[in-house]
Design an enzyme around this catalytic site. Structure first.
Site, short mmCIF file in Angstrom:
data_model
loop_
_atom_site.label_atom_id
_atom_site.label_comp_id
_atom_site.label_asym_id
_atom_site.label_seq_id
_atom_site.Cartn_x
_atom_site.Cartn_y
_atom_site.Cartn_z
N CYS A 279 -0.96 3.52 -5.70
CA CYS A 279 -1.63 2.37 -5.09
C CYS A 279 -2.73 2.86 -4.18
O CYS A 279 -2.52 3.78 -3.37
CB CYS A 279 -0.62 1.54 -4.29
SG CYS A 279 -1.33 0.10 -3.47
N GLY B 12 0.73 -1.25 0.00
CA GLY B 12 0.00 0.00 0.00
C GLY B 12 0.76 1.31 0.00
O GLY B 12 0.13 2.37 -0.04
N GLY C 98 2.74 2.69 -2.31
CA GLY C 98 3.06 3.25 -3.62
C GLY C 98 2.24 4.49 -3.95
O GLY C 98 1.11 4.67 -3.49
#
Length: 351
Positions: free
Chosen positions: A190, A185, A187
């Protein structure tokens, strides 16, 4: 239900504490690493930064640019290249600069077998590094694929993930991974944390996972969450052996994507590989049993990747001079993090 109450930290929550140094210049710092891998027995020598296996980042053009750079950086190729494109690249360029990426689908493993079979006719060692990549590295299906790939390819270096906890790092290593990819999570494109509520602050994840991996003689790759060269250095300081970058390498000539103009400025599209954009492009749309866990953005066009690489590598070298690490290998041993409430003075705007 239970709650862990000890504080978990992200890159934004800490700074390096400077320490006395005898280094006279950044050029005196060696940011290459030498690794020997637990299961493959292979070795690596170079700067341990990897371009993420995402559209616009994990491209063949990026791999060629990294090879030209000469620092030993590598690219995890997006898994959506055709067999013909991959075979042609490996035949002409070799395997040094790239990781062959697969997921857990039979389509991915069958294509890899096809590519390997064809390359073995003309290349002694056609593929030596594999990245087995899924969003949820806690699934049994993922472990099954990892074990099978290891059994079938005992001499290949395997990077597998993603996970964020020490016990699962140990499970992946014992199942055949040489390097475990850490991050759920963090990114820039993301949305897993928003859509699922699942995740783990990246700095703490790297610290905990590196400790577990190093105890078994294996390695970790911090994947996601870096927004600037200082974050890359923090990942190494936290114990990461490799750092994988996506957004920091997006928007360049090597993206393989179209440069578009908007209001007189140039941009390049960048998107998560679980986004609507990616799934429509590669799978015909979002399956009716799932939701998109990525977003699509336009990032400013940034020209050639070489200038960005110079900034990143220069920043890491500078970190080493501040804490007295003559080699990147020494950075984690010289690291003391201090918790902060603010890192950067943005009075004249974000930089």
């Amino acid at each position: 239900m239970r709650i862990e109450e000890d504080i978990k930290l992200d890159f934004k929550d800490v700074l390096f504490r400077p320490k006395r140094s005898t280094l006279a210049s950044r050029k005196d710092v060696n940011i290459s690493r030498d690794f020997s891998f637990k299961w493959s027995g292979k070795s690596f020598s170079g700067v341990p930064i990897i371009a993420a296996n995402m559209d616009g980042v994990g491209t063949l053009e990026m791999a060629e640019a990294f090879a030209e750079d000469g620092n030993g950086l590598t690219v995890a190729l997006t898994k959506h290249y055709s067999s013909e494109q991959l075979i042609n690249y490996y035949k002409n360029n070799g395997a040094d600069s790239v990781w062959y990426s697969i997921g857990v689908s039979s389509k991915d493993t069958e294509k890899m077998s096809e590519v390997l079979s064809e390359l073995k006719k003309s290349v002694v060692e056609p593929i030596d590094k594999i990245c087995i990549d899924v969003a949820n590295g806690y699934s049994q299906a993922f472990l099954d694929v990892l074990k099978r790939v290891r059994d079938e390819n005992p001499n290949m270096t395997i990077m597998a993930g993603n996970v964020v906890t020490g016990e699962m790092v140990e499970e992946l290593i014992l199942s055949g991974a040489d390097i475990v990819k850490v991050g759920i999570g963090p990114g820039s494109v993301c949305t897993t944390r928003k859509m699922t509520g699942v995740g783990y602050p990246q700095l703490s994840a790297v610290i905990e996972c590196a400790d577990a991996a190093h105890g078994l003689g294996a390695h970790v790759c911090s994947d996601g969450g870096c927004t600037n060269p200082g974050d890359v250095a923090k990942a190494f300081g936290a114990g990461a052996d490799f750092v994988m970058l996506g957004g920091m390498l997006a928007g360049h000539d090597q993206s393989g994507l179209e440069v578009v103009e908007k209001d007189g400025k140039k941009f390049v599209q960048f998107y998560g590989m679980s986004s609507d954009t990616a799934m429509t492009k590669h799978s015909g749309g979002v399956a009716n049993y799932r939701a998109s866990e990525g977003k699509t953005v336009l990032v400013p066009y940034r020209g050639n990747i070489h200038d960005t690489l110079q900034d990143i590598l220069g920043g890491v070298r500078s970190t080493c001079t501040y804490v007295g690490a003559k080699r990147l290998k020494e950075l984690s041993k010289r690291t003391t993090f201090i918790r902060v409430s603010q890192q950067i003075n943005n009075v004249f705007g974000a930089s």
